[in-house]
Motif scaffolding. Structure first.
Motif, PDB file in Angstrom:
ATOM      1  N   SER A 121      12.379 -13.869   7.565  1.00 60.43           N
ATOM      2  CA  SER A 121      11.062 -13.181   7.465  1.00 60.43           C
ATOM      3  C   SER A 121      11.177 -12.331   6.619  1.00 60.43           C
ATOM      4  O   SER A 121      11.933 -11.711   6.550  1.00 60.43           O
ATOM      5  N   ILE A 122       9.860 -11.894   6.002  1.00 59.26           N
ATOM      6  CA  ILE A 122       9.762 -10.842   5.176  1.00 59.26           C
ATOM      7  C   ILE A 122       8.375 -10.106   5.608  1.00 59.26           C
ATOM      8  O   ILE A 122       7.185 -10.875   5.682  1.00 59.26           O
ATOM      9  N   GLN A 123       8.559  -8.975   6.153  1.00 50.26           N
ATOM     10  CA  GLN A 123       7.512  -8.208   6.728  1.00 50.26           C
ATOM     11  C   GLN A 123       7.286  -6.902   5.964  1.00 50.26           C
ATOM     12  O   GLN A 123       8.154  -5.982   5.427  1.00 50.26           O
ATOM     13  N   ASP A 124       6.114  -6.571   5.761  1.00 50.28           N
ATOM     14  CA  ASP A 124       5.514  -5.403   5.020  1.00 50.28           C
ATOM     15  C   ASP A 124       4.381  -4.692   5.888  1.00 50.28           C
ATOM     16  O   ASP A 124       4.239  -5.265   7.184  1.00 50.28           O
ATOM     17  N   PHE A 125       4.265  -3.448   5.968  1.00 49.42           N
ATOM     18  CA  PHE A 125       3.428  -2.600   6.572  1.00 49.42           C
ATOM     19  C   PHE A 125       2.099  -1.898   6.056  1.00 49.42           C
ATOM     20  O   PHE A 125       1.717  -0.888   6.080  1.00 49.42           O
ATOM     21  N   GLY A 126       1.716  -2.826   4.895  1.00 42.78           N
ATOM     22  CA  GLY A 126       0.772  -2.542   4.148  1.00 42.78           C
ATOM     23  C   GLY A 126      -0.603  -2.899   4.684  1.00 42.78           C
ATOM     24  O   GLY A 126      -1.239  -2.804   5.817  1.00 42.78           O
ATOM     25  N   VAL A 127      -1.333  -3.371   3.682  1.00 43.42           N
ATOM     26  CA  VAL A 127      -3.007  -3.637   3.899  1.00 43.42           C
ATOM     27  C   VAL A 127      -3.417  -4.582   4.802  1.00 43.42           C
ATOM     28  O   VAL A 127      -4.689  -4.775   5.461  1.00 43.42           O
ATOM     29  N   GLY A 128      -2.480  -5.713   4.877  1.00 44.64           N
ATOM     30  CA  GLY A 128      -2.848  -6.672   5.794  1.00 44.64           C
ATOM     31  C   GLY A 128      -3.918  -7.993   5.431  1.00 44.64           C
ATOM     32  O   GLY A 128      -4.241  -7.551   4.205  1.00 44.64           O
ATOM     33  N   ILE A 129      -3.905  -8.903   6.203  1.00 45.19           N
ATOM     34  CA  ILE A 129      -4.746 -10.058   5.649  1.00 45.19           C
ATOM     35  C   ILE A 129      -5.868 -10.284   6.553  1.00 45.19           C
ATOM     36  O   ILE A 129      -5.572 -10.369   7.815  1.00 45.19           O
ATOM     37  N   PRO A 130      -7.209 -10.642   6.341  1.00 49.55           N
ATOM     38  CA  PRO A 130      -8.239 -10.820   7.130  1.00 49.55           C
ATOM     39  C   PRO A 130      -7.895 -12.176   7.871  1.00 49.55           C
ATOM     40  O   PRO A 130      -7.353 -13.245   7.328  1.00 49.55           O
ATOM     41  N   GLN A 131      -8.079 -12.217   9.126  1.00 52.84           N
ATOM     42  CA  GLN A 131      -8.070 -13.451   9.561  1.00 52.84           C
ATOM     43  C   GLN A 131      -8.519 -14.592   9.150  1.00 52.84           C
ATOM     44  O   GLN A 131      -8.048 -16.103   9.277  1.00 52.84           O
ATOM     45  N   SER A 132      -9.970 -14.451   8.602  1.00 52.65           N
ATOM     46  CA  SER A 132     -10.452 -15.359   8.100  1.00 52.65           C
ATOM     47  C   SER A 132      -9.938 -16.055   6.692  1.00 52.65           C
ATOM     48  O   SER A 132     -10.251 -17.057   6.171  1.00 52.65           O
TER      49      SER A 132
ATOM     50  N   GLY B 214       0.885  -1.314  -0.138  1.00 53.91           N
ATOM     51  CA  GLY B 214      -0.406   0.079  -0.052  1.00 53.91           C
ATOM     52  C   GLY B 214       0.994   1.290  -0.062  1.00 53.91           C
ATOM     53  O   GLY B 214       1.844   1.380  -0.929  1.00 53.91           O
ATOM     54  N   GLY B 215       0.471   2.023   0.958  1.00 56.54           N
ATOM     55  CA  GLY B 215       1.498   3.419   0.864  1.00 56.54           C
ATOM     56  C   GLY B 215       2.658   3.236   1.893  1.00 56.54           C
ATOM     57  O   GLY B 215       3.367   4.305   1.633  1.00 56.54           O
ATOM     58  N   ALA B 216       2.705   2.139   2.394  1.00 59.77           N
ATOM     59  CA  ALA B 216       4.214   2.062   3.401  1.00 59.77           C
ATOM     60  C   ALA B 216       5.151   1.672   2.213  1.00 59.77           C
ATOM     61  O   ALA B 216       5.009   1.166   1.344  1.00 59.77           O
TER      62      ALA B 216
END
Length: 214
Positions: free
Chosen positions: A114-125, A94-96
Motif C-alpha cells: 500500500s502507498i498512503q499519502d495525507f494530501g488532497v484526497g479524492i471525491p467519492q464520485s 499537498g502540504g503534507a
C-alpha cells in the motif's frame, strides 16, 4: 543537479507510460513472472524514488513485514506500478510531507503493498473512474501534470500478475492505493520449463512460450 536528475526520472516514467499504453492497446505487453523476494525489489524501488520525493519536500517511510513469501513478478513491470503510485502520492500530497509505503500479507495469503499519502484526497464520485484510460479529475488538471495513463497501466500490469489494485480516499485526508501479488507457490505449477518464467499478457492470460520460439 538533484532537481535535474529528478526531472529526468519523471520524463523517463512519462515515456514509459506512453510506450506501455501502446503495448496494452495492441495486446503486446508481455510480462515474464519469476520467483523473487519482494523485500529487496520494493526497497530498491523506493530508494530510487527518494530523490524525487525529497526534491518536492516529501519523505517516504517504508515498512515491510518480515517473513514474506517469494512472489511471482516481472521486475520491470511491478517497479513501474510502484513508480506510478508513489509519483501520484508525491503529486497529490499537498502540504503534507509524509508518504507511507507498507508491505505485508493479507487474510488470503497474498502479498499486499500500500502507498498512503495525507494530501488532497479524492471525491467519492471520482473513485470508480480512477483506473479508466486518460481519466483525470477536473479538480486537479490545472494543478498537477499527468497523462491519465498511470493508474490505467498499473491496473493492467497488476492484473497480468494475477493480482488486484484498489483505492481508498477521503477528501482533505489523503488516499491509499494498494495492490496484491501472488506468492510464487500459488502459481508454481504454471511455470514454464524454459528460461522465461511464466509469460503473461496485459489481460492476465498465459501464453505457451514454446509456440513463439524458432
Amino acid at each position: 543537479m538533484g532537481k535535474l536528475h529528478a526531472s529526468a526520472q519523471q520524463l523517463t516514467a512519462f515515456v514509459s507510460n506512453i510506450l506501455n499504453m501502446a503495448r496494452v492497446e495492441q495486446n503486446q505487453l508481455t510480462l515474464s513472472l519469476r520467483e523473487e523476494e519482494w523485500t529487496p525489489i520494493l526497497t530498491n524501488a523506493i530508494n530510487d524514488l527518494n530523490l524525487r520525493a525529497q526534491v518536492h519536500g516529501k519523505q517516504i517511510q517504508l515498512t515491510i513485514d518480515p517473513g514474506l513469501p517469494k512472489v511471482a513478478v516481472d521486475r520491470m513491470g511491478v517497479q513501474e506500478v510502484v513508480n506510478n503510485l508513489v509519483e501520484n502520492a508525491i503529486k497529490y500530497s499537498g502540504g503534507a510531507n509524509q508518504i507511507l509505503v507498507r508491505a505485508g500479507l493479507n487474510k488470503q495469503g497474498l502479498v499486499v503493498t500500500s502507498i498512503q499519502d495525507f494530501g488532497v484526497g479524492i471525491p467519492q464520485s471520482i473513485l470508480p473512474h480512477l483506473f479508466e484510460k486518460y481519466y483525470r479529475s477536473h479538480r486537479t488538471k490545472g494543478t498537477a501534470s499527468g497523462t491519465g495513463l498511470g493508474l490505467y497501466l498499473c491496473q493492467a500490469i497488476v492484473r497480468a500478475h494475477g493480482g488486484t489494485i484498489a483505492a481508498e480516499s477521503h477528501e482533505g485526508k489523503g488516499s491509499t492505493f494498494s495492490f496484491t501479488l501472488l506468492p510464487y507457490g500459488m502459481v508454481k505449477s504454471e511455470a514454464d520449463q524454459g528460461q522465461d518464467g511464466i509469460i503473461r499478457g496485459a489481460h492476465g492470460w498465459i501464453k505457451n512460450h514454446n509456440i513463439y520460439k524458432g
